[in-house]
Scaffold this motif. Sequence first.
Motif, PDB file in Angstrom:
ATOM      1  N   GLY A   1      28.253   9.740  17.026  1.00 17.24           N
ATOM      2  CA  GLY A   1      29.167   8.883  17.769  1.00 17.24           C
ATOM      3  C   GLY A   1      28.358   7.866  18.546  1.00 17.24           C
ATOM      4  N   CYS A   2      27.415   7.242  17.855  1.00 18.60           N
ATOM      5  CA  CYS A   2      26.369   6.437  18.505  1.00 18.60           C
ATOM      6  C   CYS A   2      26.844   5.063  18.967  1.00 18.60           C
ATOM      7  CB  CYS A   2      25.172   6.274  17.572  1.00 18.60           C
ATOM      8  SG  CYS A   2      25.574   5.379  16.043  1.00 18.60           S
ATOM      9  N   GLY A   3      28.077   4.677  18.574  1.00 18.72           N
ATOM     10  CA  GLY A   3      28.506   3.330  18.939  1.00 18.72           C
ATOM     11  C   GLY A   3      27.548   2.300  18.369  1.00 18.72           C
ATOM     12  N   ALA A   4      27.169   1.326  19.191  1.00 15.47           N
ATOM     13  CA  ALA A   4      26.239   0.285  18.737  1.00 15.47           C
ATOM     14  C   ALA A   4      24.796   0.578  19.127  1.00 15.47           C
ATOM     15  CB  ALA A   4      26.671  -1.075  19.268  1.00 15.47           C
ATOM     16  N   GLY A   5      24.513   1.836  19.491  1.00 16.50           N
ATOM     17  CA  GLY A   5      23.124   2.240  19.681  1.00 16.50           C
ATOM     18  C   GLY A   5      22.619   2.292  21.098  1.00 16.50           C
ATOM     19  N   LEU A   6      23.521   2.380  22.061  1.00 13.32           N
ATOM     20  CA  LEU A   6      23.119   2.341  23.461  1.00 13.32           C
ATOM     21  C   LEU A   6      22.200   3.504  23.842  1.00 13.32           C
ATOM     22  CD1 LEU A   6      23.910   0.167  25.522  1.00 13.32           C
ATOM     23  CD2 LEU A   6      25.654   1.724  26.396  1.00 13.32           C
TER      24      LEU A   6
ATOM     25  N   GLY B   1      21.426   7.556  13.717  1.00  8.76           N
ATOM     26  CA  GLY B   1      22.666   7.347  14.458  1.00  8.76           C
ATOM     27  C   GLY B   1      23.832   7.323  13.493  1.00  8.76           C
ATOM     28  N   ILE B   2      24.928   7.977  13.861  1.00  6.08           N
ATOM     29  CA  ILE B   2      26.112   7.972  12.998  1.00  6.08           C
ATOM     30  C   ILE B   2      27.345   7.721  13.849  1.00  6.08           C
ATOM     31  CG2 ILE B   2      26.348  10.504  13.122  1.00  6.08           C
ATOM     32  CD1 ILE B   2      27.392  10.308  10.156  1.00  6.08           C
ATOM     33  N   ASP B   3      28.270   6.931  13.315  1.00  7.01           N
ATOM     34  CA  ASP B   3      29.479   6.590  14.048  1.00  7.01           C
ATOM     35  C   ASP B   3      30.641   6.459  13.076  1.00  7.01           C
ATOM     36  OD1 ASP B   3      30.136   5.588  17.019  1.00  7.01           O
ATOM     37  OD2 ASP B   3      31.380   4.445  15.614  1.00  7.01           O
ATOM     38  N   ALA B   4      31.845   6.687  13.586  1.00  6.29           N
ATOM     39  CA  ALA B   4      33.040   6.606  12.752  1.00  6.29           C
ATOM     40  C   ALA B   4      33.393   5.181  12.379  1.00  6.29           C
ATOM     41  CB  ALA B   4      34.219   7.255  13.480  1.00  6.29           C
ATOM     42  N   ALA B   5      32.968   4.210  13.199  1.00  4.09           N
ATOM     43  CA  ALA B   5      33.386   2.817  13.003  1.00  4.09           C
ATOM     44  C   ALA B   5      32.287   2.001  12.329  1.00  4.09           C
ATOM     45  CB  ALA B   5      33.745   2.187  14.343  1.00  4.09           C
ATOM     46  N   PRO B   6      32.514   1.506  11.124  1.00  4.55           N
ATOM     47  CA  PRO B   6      31.514   0.671  10.448  1.00  4.55           C
ATOM     48  C   PRO B   6      31.131  -0.564  11.265  1.00  4.55           C
ATOM     49  CG  PRO B   6      33.263   1.302   8.915  1.00  4.55           C
ATOM     50  CD  PRO B   6      33.716   1.722  10.279  1.00  4.55           C
TER      51      PRO B   6
END
Length: 241
Positions: A69-74, A88-93
């Motif tokens: 759930g990394c978002g944009a990498g904060l 990092g992995i996130d649900a939103a491309p």
Amino acid sequence: MSAATINPNEAAHFGALAADWWDPHGSSAMLHKLNPVRLSYIRDRIDAHWHVDAHDRRPLAGRSAIDVGCGAGLLAEPLARMGAAVTGIDAAPENIAAAREHAAGQGLAIAYHAGELAALPPATFDLVTSMEVVEHVTDPAVFVAELAARLAPGGLMILSTPNRTMLSKLLLVEAAERVGAVPRGTHDWDQFLKPGELTELLESAGLEVVDRTGLSPSPAKGFKLGGSEALNYLIAARHKG
């Protein structure tokens, strides 16, 4: 395990915020205020878990980390600067696209993926982090089990999440969204987990909690560690035994 835990509506909500994720005054301003406090806790737990010198600037050198759930990498970017090989992995491309672009601009090599954690190739990580994510998934028990399956032997897991209290309902959901401190629709109070509930999920997944602390507002700093857990808390866990 391959059960889906992504809530498409949640993914769409956060994906729509991707463009200004790195703007400290934009829609993710609250995350920018939270991040230094989270990082302080993560660093303290890293030092305690692996007996690292507090002055070591690369305490994760030679170790792997995944931020789920990394978002944009904060958070992923500071972990990389600490020396970790970061995934990092996130649900939103949309978030992953923003994360890749920002990391490239910083000269950081981070392996970013969009989609379900279960869809990643089999691998375990020394450090597993997931900040303010468990309250957004469709099945917290399955999600925590997926996180545990990714934790290497001798590894460390750190989660943060809002507590389900009347104070969090008043301040995090109603007041914060009303005044625009967080975008409307960010929180569903009924999905918040009390510390005992999250501890039970971790233990059911074969982990033991080694530390927990409150994360609360501070007039001087914005947020501080310790004190009340009524709004938000951080929890650290490892494999049992």
